[in-house]
Design an enzyme around this catalytic site. Structure first.
Site, PDB file in Angstrom:
ATOM      1  N   ASP A 144      -4.631  28.933   7.608  1.00 42.60           N
ATOM      2  CA  ASP A 144      -5.668  29.803   8.173  1.00 42.60           C
ATOM      3  C   ASP A 144      -5.005  30.976   8.885  1.00 42.60           C
ATOM      4  O   ASP A 144      -3.916  30.840   9.448  1.00 42.60           O
ATOM      5  CB  ASP A 144      -6.518  29.033   9.194  1.00 42.60           C
ATOM      6  CG  ASP A 144      -7.421  27.999   8.553  1.00 42.60           C
ATOM      7  OD1 ASP A 144      -7.628  28.059   7.332  1.00 42.60           O
ATOM      8  OD2 ASP A 144      -7.920  27.122   9.294  1.00 42.60           O
ATOM      9  N   ARG A 145      -5.671  32.094   8.888  1.00 37.71           N
ATOM     10  CA  ARG A 145      -5.108  33.296   9.491  1.00 37.71           C
ATOM     11  C   ARG A 145      -4.571  33.082  10.915  1.00 37.71           C
ATOM     12  O   ARG A 145      -3.469  33.526  11.240  1.00 37.71           O
ATOM     13  CB  ARG A 145      -6.144  34.432   9.461  1.00 37.71           C
ATOM     14  CG  ARG A 145      -5.648  35.708  10.123  1.00 37.71           C
ATOM     15  CD  ARG A 145      -6.585  36.876   9.899  1.00 37.71           C
ATOM     16  NE  ARG A 145      -6.043  38.067  10.549  1.00 37.71           N
ATOM     17  CZ  ARG A 145      -6.207  39.296  10.102  1.00 37.71           C
ATOM     18  NH1 ARG A 145      -6.913  39.518   9.003  1.00 37.71           N
ATOM     19  NH2 ARG A 145      -5.685  40.325  10.728  1.00 37.71           N
TER      20      ARG A 145
END
Length: 227
Positions: A58-59
């Site tokens: 995830d970012r």
């Protein structure tokens, strides 16, 4: 981007917090593009270098990622991922003094693509996907707890949503922790283990988060990142 290991088959790097793993609608520089440019420049490759995206983070999550440098290695690493032969261990700091020493969590998750949010839902709801993880509590203080987490399914936002659902949201999680303030998400992919796609050698990589920054600085982080 920090390169941890490279040969003619794979590239292992540390993804910084808040960088996309691959291109997204933000238009920000993503790690896949950065790795391609790194290989192109270093090895003087004409055109666009082939880099296989084997898995994602995830970012907001930082930590170890492996990329493949050719299609055959990408295929072999992807098979390891799908068959759970590739092992990933995450480290997380959660809000509160957790009461569990270890726990397995099983939920069904559904993603709201429009708002990029994941929610827990009934198993029979359309679009529901099973999510499983196991965690162990490493240390606690009065405000926070340090966990190691292994995921058995690779669902979007899985660790963040599942821990929040039992009352222990991750420090700095702006989506799933209502008390979070701006800062890096305290979720880190700290250990990566797989079989080299051609040599068949067991590869183990360990990388710690920044021990000088909160909330990691509240714990004896270094002891968990010794080979």
């Amino acid at each position: 981007m920090q390169v941890v290991y490279e040969d003619n088959q794979i590239l292992v790097v540390i993804k910084p917090h808040n960088q996309p793993s691959q291109k997204d609608e933000s238009g920000d520089l993503d790690l896949l593009t950065e790795v391609k440019e790194y290989v192109k420049q270093k090895y003087n490759k004409p055109g666009e270098a082939f880099i296989g995206l084997v898995h994602r983070l995830d970012r907001p999550t930082g930590g170890l990622m492996v990329f493949a440098r050719n299609s055959k290695s990408a295929e072999r690493l992807s098979k390891q991922l799908q068959s759970h032969q590739m092992q990933k261990v995450y480290f997380a700091v959660v809000e509160g003094k957790i009461k569990y020493q270890s726990q397995s969590l099983v939920h069904y998750l559904k993603k709201d693509e429009k708002n990029n949010l994941v929610k827990i839902c009934p198993a029979l709801e359309e679009g529901a996907k099973k999510a499983e993880l196991m965690f162990e509590t490493l240390e606690r203080n009065e405000k926070h707890s340090l966990l190691s987490v292994k995921i058995l399914t690779g669902r979007s936002h899985q660790i963040r949503v599942q821990l929040a659902s039992i009352g222990y949201p991750i420090y700095g999680d702006m989506k799933y922790n209502k008390n979070a303030t701006k800062g890096n998400l305290a979720l880190w992919a700290g250990k990566l283990e797989f079989t080299h796609p051609t040599t068949k050698e067991k590869m183990v990589f360990i990388a710690s988060p920044d021990e000088s920054k909160k909330p990691w600085s509240e714990f004896n982080i270094s002891k968990y990142f010794v080979r």
